[in-house]
Design an enzyme around this catalytic site. Structure first.
Site, mmCIF file in Angstrom:
data_model
loop_
_atom_site.group_PDB
_atom_site.id
_atom_site.type_symbol
_atom_site.label_atom_id
_atom_site.label_comp_id
_atom_site.label_asym_id
_atom_site.label_seq_id
_atom_site.Cartn_x
_atom_site.Cartn_y
_atom_site.Cartn_z
ATOM 1 N N LYS A 164 0.390 -0.723 0.100
ATOM 2 C CA LYS A 164 0.645 -0.245 0.073
ATOM 3 C C LYS A 164 0.899 1.507 -0.122
ATOM 4 O O LYS A 164 0.479 2.125 -0.779
ATOM 5 C CB LYS A 164 -1.566 0.338 1.524
HETATM 6 C C1 LIG Z 1 -4.410 -5.036 0.000
HETATM 7 C C2 LIG Z 1 -3.410 -5.861 0.478
HETATM 8 C C3 LIG Z 1 -3.735 -7.061 -0.272
HETATM 9 C C4 LIG Z 1 -4.564 -6.957 -1.693
HETATM 10 O O1 LIG Z 1 -4.426 -6.118 -2.612
HETATM 11 P P1 LIG Z 1 -5.642 -5.224 -3.874
HETATM 12 O O2 LIG Z 1 -5.688 -4.370 -4.655
HETATM 13 O O3 LIG Z 1 -6.895 -5.531 -2.488
HETATM 14 O O4 LIG Z 1 -6.554 -6.692 -4.445
HETATM 15 C C5 LIG Z 1 -2.521 -8.312 -1.018
HETATM 16 N N1 LIG Z 1 -1.235 -8.537 -0.464
HETATM 17 C C6 LIG Z 1 -1.386 -7.324 1.362
HETATM 18 C C7 LIG Z 1 -0.308 -7.124 1.875
HETATM 19 C C8 LIG Z 1 -2.650 -6.204 1.104
HETATM 20 O O5 LIG Z 1 -1.589 -4.942 2.156
#
Ligand SMILES: *Cc1c(COP(=O)(O)O)cnc(C)c1O
Length: 494
Positions: A112
């Site tokens: 993120k």
């Molecule tokens: C948010 C997240 C995901 C999923 O990603 P999306 O874009 O919501 O599909 C997968 N792994 C981690 C560690 C995340 O923080």
């Protein structure tokens, strides 16, 4: 040419990129989509000469056309600096016959950070450009990682406030500690009595509550969103698909022009949607492998064409993927319907009504690039173990879900296309699950103690993001029910 953004659900109002970023979500509850997906305007030869920041600049400028070159470069400089613990920003590592794209080198050690390091700068620049005088209040629901990354990005950014809702029993202890110790006078963290979908649905309701909107306006404030539905999250995520491709060329894994598969551990469908956009822009992509955990709504969808959220919500060791309503899928639905907002709105209405919809055969044809798979808890754990003991490489449970699905795909199809696996979190964010997989006798009740043990076994240093919260003071203790989200927000902002 100015890129115009509109709602996936038919609201005719037109937005520039910066307006769409401030707005977050369209007034009819739809998501902003560009009127066309731009083609890459650089060659693969040029791409292979770019570092991360230059790649970011060349991709961002195609979507964020109302930002000046200077503004974009300044946002990029502020975002991808020494908050990241490597100059490469997103290194690619080979292990077990796959290429792991490490997206966890930012401030909060999850992917993120890739987008949330730049979003606050895109947003404050957007506010300036559009003469917005109101304070911007970021409302965010988190399954664990978005919350901390958004808090870290927006903390003490002037003219903004940020409120984060997390499911109080649905995040890992380290994730929780990261959030409740967040500093900054403009930050507010609230635990919800419910799961992530409850938190996300609650936040969406607040965004479209007319009474609350009016109240905000009267108090010189307006909402925006840092969730992956914001186009300002999606676009920066496209960048690392181009970057990963150029690294594979540099590593002599592929020649320019040859395809690469991407495997993405998926929850809200934002990350893999960015890969789809990269592919539509002209990046040579083979398959987009969508990996789910036991909450395998998307696996079922890719197999049957029916999206059905009516099922038990399962808490897994990959909490950021414990999601039954993948919000960003709406954008894919819109694109595969031939950009038909009427069709898209109809299906989304069914989803919010009886929790289920079915796409047409024509739309199914648009899913050709996708392959859906899922991994259960024991497959996930076994994959962490196998990759560690065969390749001396440590992965977190989210990445392991993706790796498990990819290895299964490779065995089943014999597809030898070089494949990038998005590595979305540091193993140190999920020490318990990782230790359970590789050294179950070392599991203890204390996450920080387990981090020490993991470090001894793996010889991988504990990241600063973990050591830094070890003895940090808890600053946020607010818990509320889903029904009380609105009053909690109003109380905080008064
Ligand atoms: C948010 C997240 C995901 C999923 O990603 P999306 O874009 O919501 O599909 C997968 N792994 C981690 C560690 C995340 O923080």
């Amino acid at each position: 040419m100015e890129m115009i953004y509109r709602s996936t659900r038919g609201d005719k109002k037109e937005f520039t990129a910066s307006q769409a970023i401030i707005h977050g979500i369209a007034d009819d509850g739809g998501l902003f989509v560009p009127d066309s997906i731009p083609e890459m305007d650089f060659t693969l030869d040029e791409l292979c000469l770019m570092d991360y920041k230059e790649t970011a600049y060349r991709v961002l400028r195609l979507f964020l056309t109302d930002y000046t070159d200077e503004e974009l470069r300044s946002c990029i400089e502020k975002a991808y600096d020494d908050k990241f613990d490597t100059k490469e920003i997103a290194p690619v590592k080979e292990a077990s016959g796959a290429y792991f794209l490490e997206l966890y080198h930012g401030a909060t050690i999850a992917f993120k950070d890739m987008a949330l390091s730049i979003l606050p700068h895109l947003m404050t620049t957007a506010a300036k450009k559009n003469g917005v005088k109101n304070d911007i209040v970021i409302l965010t629901a988190t399954s664990g990682d978005t919350g901390k990354a958004a808090l870290a990005g927006f903390a003490d950014v002037k003219g903004t406030q940020i409120i984060v809702f997390y499911p109080k029993d649905g995040v890992s202890p380290i994730q929780k500690k990261q959030m409740v110790t967040q500093k900054g006078d403009n930050t507010f963290v609230v635990g919800i009595e419910g799961n992530f979908d409850d938190a996300q649905t609650g936040v969406k309701k607040l965004f479209t509550d007319p009474e609350l909107h009016k109240w905000m306006e009267e108090h010189g404030m307006q909402f925006s969103s840092a969730n992956s539905i914001n186009i300002g999250r999606l676009v920066p995520q496209i960048v690392y698909y181009f970057y990963a491709y150029s690294r594979l060329v540099k590593m002599s894994v592929i020649k320019k022009g040859e395809p690469v598969n991407f495997t993405v551990p998926t929850g809200n469908f934002g990350n893999i949607l960015a890969a789809y956009y990269a592919s539509r822009m002209g990046l040579p992509v083979g398959k987009l492998i969508c990996a789910s955990n036991e909450n395998k709504v998307l696996y079922d969808f890719f197999g049957s064409g029916t999206y059905d959220r009516n099922r038990e919500f399962i808490l897994t060791s990959s909490p950021s993927m414990d999601i039954l309503i993948s919000s960003n899928l709406e954008r894919l639905i819109y694109h595969i319907s031939g950009n038909d907002p009427v069709k898209c709105a109809e299906l989304m209405k069914k989803l919010s009504g009886n929790g289920k919809y079915e796409i047409t055969d024509d739309m199914k044809a648009g899913l050709e690039k996708f392959y859906g798979g899922f991994a259960n808890e024991s497959e996930c754990s076994r994959t962490i173990k196998d990759v560690f003991f065969t390749s001396k490489y440590l992965i977190d449970p989210h990445t392991a879900v993706a790796a498990s699905v990819y290895f299964g795909y490779r065995d089943k199809t014999g597809d030898a296309t070089p494949t990038v696996i998005d590595s979305t979190a540091s193993p140190y964010k999920f020490t318990k699950s990782v230790l359970e997989a590789i050294a179950p006798d070392k599991v203890s009740a204390d996450d920080f103690e387990m981090a020490d043990r993991l470090s001894e076994i793996s010889n991988v240093a504990i990241p600063e993001a973990v050591t830094g919260i070890r003895d940090a003071k808890i600053l946020h203790t607010c818990i509320c029910s889903v029904e009380d989200m609105k009053t909690t927000v109003m109380k905080r902002l008064s």
